[in-house]
Design an enzyme around this catalytic site. Structure first.
Site, mmCIF file in Angstrom:
data_model
loop_
_atom_site.group_PDB
_atom_site.id
_atom_site.type_symbol
_atom_site.label_atom_id
_atom_site.label_comp_id
_atom_site.label_asym_id
_atom_site.label_seq_id
_atom_site.Cartn_x
_atom_site.Cartn_y
_atom_site.Cartn_z
ATOM 1 N N GLU A 92 0.827 -1.208 0.000
ATOM 2 C CA GLU A 92 0.000 0.000 0.000
ATOM 3 C C GLU A 92 0.854 1.247 0.000
ATOM 4 O O GLU A 92 2.022 1.229 0.411
ATOM 5 C CB GLU A 92 -0.942 -0.013 1.199
ATOM 6 C CG GLU A 92 -0.234 -0.190 2.504
ATOM 7 C CD GLU A 92 -1.202 -0.508 3.631
ATOM 8 O OE1 GLU A 92 -2.175 -1.257 3.398
ATOM 9 O OE2 GLU A 92 -0.970 -0.024 4.736
ATOM 10 N N CYS A 105 3.549 8.370 0.838
ATOM 11 C CA CYS A 105 4.095 7.425 1.815
ATOM 12 C C CYS A 105 4.155 6.064 1.136
ATOM 13 O O CYS A 105 3.135 5.554 0.663
ATOM 14 C CB CYS A 105 3.183 7.389 3.043
ATOM 15 S SG CYS A 105 3.679 6.145 4.232
ATOM 16 N N CYS A 112 6.406 -7.342 7.280
ATOM 17 C CA CYS A 112 7.570 -6.888 8.052
ATOM 18 C C CYS A 112 7.881 -7.950 9.090
ATOM 19 O O CYS A 112 6.987 -8.596 9.624
ATOM 20 C CB CYS A 112 7.260 -5.557 8.738
ATOM 21 S SG CYS A 112 8.662 -4.878 9.650
ATOM 22 N N CYS A 116 6.638 -5.295 15.800
ATOM 23 C CA CYS A 116 6.190 -4.265 16.756
ATOM 24 C C CYS A 116 4.747 -4.585 17.166
ATOM 25 O O CYS A 116 3.899 -4.868 16.312
ATOM 26 C CB CYS A 116 6.281 -2.873 16.139
ATOM 27 S SG CYS A 116 7.948 -2.446 15.621
ATOM 28 N N CYS A 119 1.493 -2.872 15.603
ATOM 29 C CA CYS A 119 1.503 -2.591 14.171
ATOM 30 C C CYS A 119 0.768 -3.679 13.381
ATOM 31 O O CYS A 119 1.037 -4.865 13.547
ATOM 32 C CB CYS A 119 2.945 -2.485 13.696
ATOM 33 S SG CYS A 119 3.089 -2.425 11.910
ATOM 34 N N GLY A 173 6.684 -2.216 6.157
ATOM 35 C CA GLY A 173 8.065 -2.693 6.186
ATOM 36 C C GLY A 173 9.021 -1.788 6.939
ATOM 37 O O GLY A 173 8.729 -0.628 7.219
ATOM 38 N N SER A 228 11.256 5.989 14.646
ATOM 39 C CA SER A 228 10.001 5.639 15.322
ATOM 40 C C SER A 228 10.341 5.261 16.756
ATOM 41 O O SER A 228 10.903 4.193 16.996
ATOM 42 C CB SER A 228 9.339 4.442 14.616
ATOM 43 O OG SER A 228 9.098 4.767 13.277
ATOM 44 N N LEU A 229 10.034 6.153 17.686
ATOM 45 C CA LEU A 229 10.447 5.936 19.082
ATOM 46 C C LEU A 229 9.377 5.148 19.859
ATOM 47 O O LEU A 229 9.626 4.054 20.332
ATOM 48 C CB LEU A 229 10.704 7.297 19.751
ATOM 49 C CG LEU A 229 11.087 7.269 21.224
ATOM 50 C CD1 LEU A 229 12.380 6.514 21.445
ATOM 51 C CD2 LEU A 229 11.176 8.694 21.777
ATOM 52 N N ASN A 306 -4.136 5.438 15.011
ATOM 53 C CA ASN A 306 -5.291 5.328 14.123
ATOM 54 C C ASN A 306 -5.912 3.961 14.402
ATOM 55 O O ASN A 306 -5.364 2.938 13.991
ATOM 56 C CB ASN A 306 -4.776 5.433 12.672
ATOM 57 C CG ASN A 306 -5.889 5.657 11.684
ATOM 58 O OD1 ASN A 306 -7.050 5.744 12.056
ATOM 59 N ND2 ASN A 306 -5.517 5.750 10.420
ATOM 60 N N CYS A 349 -0.706 1.793 8.914
ATOM 61 C CA CYS A 349 0.220 0.959 8.169
ATOM 62 C C CYS A 349 -0.234 -0.504 8.092
ATOM 63 O O CYS A 349 -0.498 -1.133 9.088
ATOM 64 C CB CYS A 349 1.562 1.111 8.879
ATOM 65 S SG CYS A 349 2.738 -0.151 8.656
HETATM 66 S S1 SF4 Z 1 6.044 -0.476 12.951
HETATM 67 FE FE1 SF4 Z 1 7.363 -0.555 11.133
HETATM 68 S S2 SF4 Z 1 9.128 -1.781 11.838
HETATM 69 FE FE2 SF4 Z 1 7.503 -2.161 13.313
HETATM 70 S S3 SF4 Z 1 6.457 -4.027 12.559
HETATM 71 FE FE3 SF4 Z 1 5.362 -2.226 11.712
HETATM 72 S S4 SF4 Z 1 6.267 -1.890 9.707
HETATM 73 FE FE4 SF4 Z 1 7.676 -3.192 10.861
#
Ligand code: SF4
Length: 361
Positions: A92, A105, A112, A116, A119, A173, A228-229, A306, A349
C-alpha cells in the site's frame, strides 16, 4: 527476458546504450520520458535511433505493478492505494496533500519481520523485500494517477500538473531491513534528469536498525531519517518493539547525533511517537521522552493511534495528547501533534493490504 526499467539508474541506462553502440545522450531522454512525462512507451518518441526503437520494448517492462484500488478520504482527501506487484502480492501507499506539498508514503517490504506489538503490518510477518524498481514504481504509479485525475488536484487546491513533491518510506516494512534496494531507489529517484526528488525531500523511517543506518548514511550522509520511538524507557521499548533488544534506542540516537554533527550540522532528526491509550500516554511517558532527547537536534511528532476495527489498541484522548505536547515543549524540545491522514480509509500501516492479499496467479 525483459527487465524492469524502474530498476535502472541513469548510469545503468548509459551503459545499456553504450553496449549497443547507441549515443549515451539517449539515456537521459528515456529518464525524462518515463519520470517527467509518465510516458511508458518511450520508444515511440521522435528522433530516437532505430536500434533503440526496436530494443526498448523487447528488453524492458516499463511498469510491472498496477494500482488495484484507490480510496479517497472524505475528511482530508488523502488517497490510499493498493498496489499489486507482478507476483500478486499487495502493498500500500498513501498520497497526502498539504498546502504546498504532495507527499507519498510508500512501502519497502511486503509485510515486516520486526514484530512491533501495535503494528498491523507486523501481523503479516515478512513475505518478501521489495526490489528497487518496485519502490521506484510507487512514485511512477502515483504520478500517473495524478495525470489521470486532475480533478483531485483542484479539490485539494494544488496547482494543475502538480506531481509528488516529497516521499516518506513509512508504509509497510522496515526500510533499513531492505537497505540495498532503498539505496538504489534513492539513486534513481534523485536523478535530476528523471524524477528529480531532492534528497532532503525523501525521509527514511526506521524503528532503529543500526546496521541499515550505517549503510544508508555511508551512501547518503545527508539522508533524512525519521526514528520511530514510541517508548522512551529502553526496557519497556524492548517489550513493544523487539528491535530495541538488538539496538537500544540510546545507541541509535548517539549514532545519529554524532553522524549529523559531522555531515549535516543543521539537520534535525525527526522522532515519531505513536501515542496509544493505556500503553504510552501518561505525563511520565512524556517526561521520559524529554529526558531521552534532551540536548539532541530533534523534532518530535506525537501521533495518536489510528484505531483499526477489532484491534486491541485504542487512540488517546485529545486532552492527554495536549498535556504530553505541553510537557515536552516546556522542556525546550520542538514538538507537535500530528494526526495521521485518511482515518476513514484504513490508512494505518498495513491495514488495507493485510485484508486484501490477492490470490497468486
Ligand atoms: S512499525 Fe514498522 S518496523 Fe515495526 S512491525 Fe510495523 S512496519 Fe515493521
Amino acid at each position: 527476458m525483459k527487465v524492469p526499467f524502474a530498476g535502472f539508474a541513469l548510469r545503468d541506462l548509459q551503459q545499456y546504450c553504450s553496449e549497443r553502440e547507441i549515443a549515451v545522450v539517449h539515456a537521459a531522454t528515456l529518464m525524462r520520458a518515463v519520470y517527467k512525462e509518465s510516458d511508458f512507451e518511450p520508444w515511440k518518441k521522435p528522433l530516437l535511433p532505430l536500434k533503440l526503437v526496436k530494443s526498448l520494448p523487447e528488453d524492458f517492462d516499463f511498469v510491472t505493478s498496477t494500482i488495484a484500488k484507490a480510496r479517497v478520504s472524505r475528511y482530508d482527501q488523502s488517497v490510499k492505494f493498493l498496489v499489486q506487484l507482478s507476483d500478486s502480492h499487495v502493498i500500500e501507499m498513501v498520497l497526502m496533500p498539504e498546502t504546498k506539498r504532495l507527499t507519498l508514503c510508500i512501502s519497502t517490504q511486503v509485510g515486516c519481520r520486526q514484530g512491533c506489538l501495535f503494528c498491523h503490518t507486523a501481523t503479516m510477518g515478512l513475505k518478501r523485500n521489495l526490489l528497487a524498481h518496485e519502490i521506484v514504481e510507487q512514485i511512477v504509479l502515483a504520478n500517473r494517477w495524478l495525470a489521470q485525475n486532475p480533478g483531485w488536484l483542484s479539490e485539494v487546491r494544488l496547482p494543475a500538473f502538480t506531481r509528488v513533491t516529497n516521499m516518506v518510506m513509512m508504509g509497510m516494512g522496515e526500510p533499513l531491513d531492505n537497505v540495498d534496494a532503498v539505496i538504489k531507489a534513492i539513486e534513481i529517484l534523485t536523478e535530476p534528469l528523471g524524477a528529480h526528488l531532492a534528497l532532503r525531500r525523501i525521509s527514511v523511517s526506521t524503528a532503529g536498525h543500526k546496521d541499515g543506518l550505517v549503510q544508508l548514511l555511508a551512501a547518503y550522509p545527508k539522508a533524512a531519517v525519521a526514528l520511530s520511538l514510541h517508548e522512551a524507557d529502553s526496557d519497556k521499548r524492548s517489550k513493544i518493539m523487539p528491535i530495541n533488544k538488538k539496538w537500544p534506542v540510546e545507541e541509535i540516537l548517539r549514532f545519529l547525533r554524532d553522524h549529523y554533527a559531522v555531515h549535516n550540522p543543521r539537520a534535525s532528526i525527526l522522532v515519531q511517537y505513536l501515542v496509544i491509550a493505556g500503553v504510552n500516554d501518561t505525563l511520565a511517558h512524556a517526561a521520559a521522552v524529554a529526558d531521552l532527547l534532551e540536548g539532541l537536534p530533534v523534532k518530535v511528532n506525537l501521533i495518536p493511534l489510528n484505531e483499526i476495527s477489532g484491534g486491541r489498541f485504542v487512540a488517546p484522548e485529545a486532552r492527554v495528547l495536549g498535556a504530553m505536547r505541553d510537557l515536552i515543549h516546556h522542556r525546550k524540545l520542538r514538538v507537535m501533534v500530528r494526526y495521521s491522514k485518511g482515518q476513514d480509509i484504513g490508512a494505518a500501516c498495513g491495514q488495507l493490504a493485510a485484508k486484501a492479499e490477492l490470490p497468486p496467479t
